[in-house]
Motif scaffolding. Structure first.
Motif, PDB file in Angstrom:
ATOM      1  N   PHE A 267       0.873  -1.180   0.000  1.00 45.47           N
ATOM      2  CA  PHE A 267       0.000   0.000   0.000  1.00 45.47           C
ATOM      3  C   PHE A 267       0.905   1.222   0.000  1.00 45.47           C
ATOM      4  O   PHE A 267       1.961   1.225   0.650  1.00 45.47           O
ATOM      5  CB  PHE A 267      -0.898   0.029   1.243  1.00 45.47           C
ATOM      6  N   GLU A 268       0.505   2.257  -0.727  1.00 48.16           N
ATOM      7  CA  GLU A 268       1.281   3.493  -0.709  1.00 48.16           C
ATOM      8  C   GLU A 268       0.370   4.679  -1.025  1.00 48.16           C
ATOM      9  O   GLU A 268      -0.557   4.577  -1.830  1.00 48.16           O
ATOM     10  CB  GLU A 268       2.450   3.423  -1.683  1.00 48.16           C
ATOM     11  N   ALA A 269       0.653   5.789  -0.362  1.00 45.74           N
ATOM     12  CA  ALA A 269      -0.068   7.040  -0.593  1.00 45.74           C
ATOM     13  C   ALA A 269       0.912   8.177  -0.392  1.00 45.74           C
ATOM     14  O   ALA A 269       1.638   8.204   0.606  1.00 45.74           O
ATOM     15  CB  ALA A 269      -1.251   7.174   0.368  1.00 45.74           C
ATOM     16  N   TYR A 270       0.934   9.109  -1.346  1.00 39.41           N
ATOM     17  CA  TYR A 270       1.898  10.201  -1.326  1.00 39.41           C
ATOM     18  C   TYR A 270       1.177  11.538  -1.503  1.00 39.41           C
ATOM     19  O   TYR A 270       1.103  12.067  -2.618  1.00 39.41           O
ATOM     20  CB  TYR A 270       2.943  10.000  -2.434  1.00 39.41           C
ATOM     21  N   PRO A 271       0.626  12.093  -0.420  1.00 35.47           N
ATOM     22  CA  PRO A 271      -0.065  13.379  -0.539  1.00 35.47           C
ATOM     23  C   PRO A 271       0.907  14.514  -0.826  1.00 35.47           C
ATOM     24  O   PRO A 271       2.100  14.416  -0.535  1.00 35.47           O
ATOM     25  CB  PRO A 271      -0.722  13.548   0.835  1.00 35.47           C
TER      26      PRO A 271
END
Length: 290
Positions: A267-271
């Motif tokens: 899982f990855e999220a880069y705001p």
């Protein structure tokens, strides 16, 4: 030259104590270190034929002290120098909350679509979260508030010099991940690291990641909370390089590092602003399956 006040001018070949360096020693501030390192960045690159990447004890921070003859700091880690100069209390105050608040950890990761409820309601392990380098334990207290079924024994705060302020609510443990010791807790549901890897060179980051990976079971997750490698955090990226030989990393870099220690990014999220989230788990090959 009018307007320079008490600053003593020095030419390109003279590096000696002046009003600026005297102020930095006399009035500790967490912001002094980036200014100091930046002043010697180009000089070190030029003198070393642009040798890069830096080693963690051979950054512009140490190079500056070498040039002014402060030999006792030349081979010390930046954190050790700050400690020797009495700067750590100021730095610790600066670090409370880890660069500001972007919501509680549970709310923030859920906003990315991450199913934290499923993870922390699992009965696969008695240890819910091990927070590595967690300071005073603020993040664990946020988890405890969101998941009141979790007790003290389920929430482990690990640090080199752990703050015991929240010892009634959290399990406090000393762990120096820089020494040869293994991760003491095996098979936790979550191993959480908030703004830890960006302080580390690739080699040191891999050493830590391998220790955590060795402690993980198939049900375990490593949750990495770091800023994204984007234009918003360019200054942060540069600061990590010049102080610690660390850096902010991209999706590609996280995946390459994970593969080297038997993990995979799941899982990855880069705001654009605030901490992102990278989850790593044991890869199927590491688990002995195909």
């Amino acid at each position: 030259m009018a307007g320079l006040g008490l600053v003593d001018l020095v030419d390109d070949t003279t590096y000696s104590g002046n009003a600026i360096t005297a102020h930095m020693v006399a009035v500790p501030s967490a912001l002094d270190e980036p200014v100091w390192a930046a002043a010697f960045l180009m000089r070190q690159l030029r003198d070393t034929n642009f040798e890069y990447p830096f080693q963690e004890n051979k950054t512009p921070t140490q190079y500056g002290y070498k040039l002014i003859g402060e030999e006792k700091f030349v081979n010390e880690h930046t954190y050790s120098i700050m400690h020797m100069q009495g700067r750590m209390p100021s730095f610790s105050r600066f670090m409370e909350g880890k660069f500001g608040k972007f919501g509680t950890m549970p709310d923030r990761v859920k906003s990315f679509g991450y199913d934290l409820d499923c993870v922390l309601n699992s009965n696969a392990s008695d240890i819910a979260v091990v927070d590595i380098g967690g300071g005073r334990g603020e993040m664990l207290l946020e988890v405890k508030e969101a998941y009141p079924h979790l007790r003290k024994e389920n929430l482990v705060l690990q640090d080199f010099e752990p703050d015991t302020a929240n010892a009634e609510d959290l399990t406090i443990q000393h762990w120096d991940f820089k020494d040869k010791s293994a991760q003491p807790y095996k098979g936790a549901l979550v191993y959480s690291l908030t703004h830890i890897y960006h302080n580390l060179s690739d080699i040191e980051a891999l050493k830590l990641m391998k220790k955590v990976a060795d402690a993980m079971e198939p049900h375990s997750r490593m949750l990495i909370h770091e800023f994204a490698k984007n234009s918003t955090y360019g200054k942060m990226h540069a600061t990590m390089i010049t102080l610690y030989a660390g850096r902010i990393r991209s999706s590609r870099e996280w995946k390459e590092m994970a593969a080297l220690v038997g993990l995979e990014v799941t899982f990855e999220a880069y705001p654009i602003g605030g901490e992102g989230l990278v989850e790593m788990r044991k890869s199927p090959l590491a688990n002995g399956t195909t």
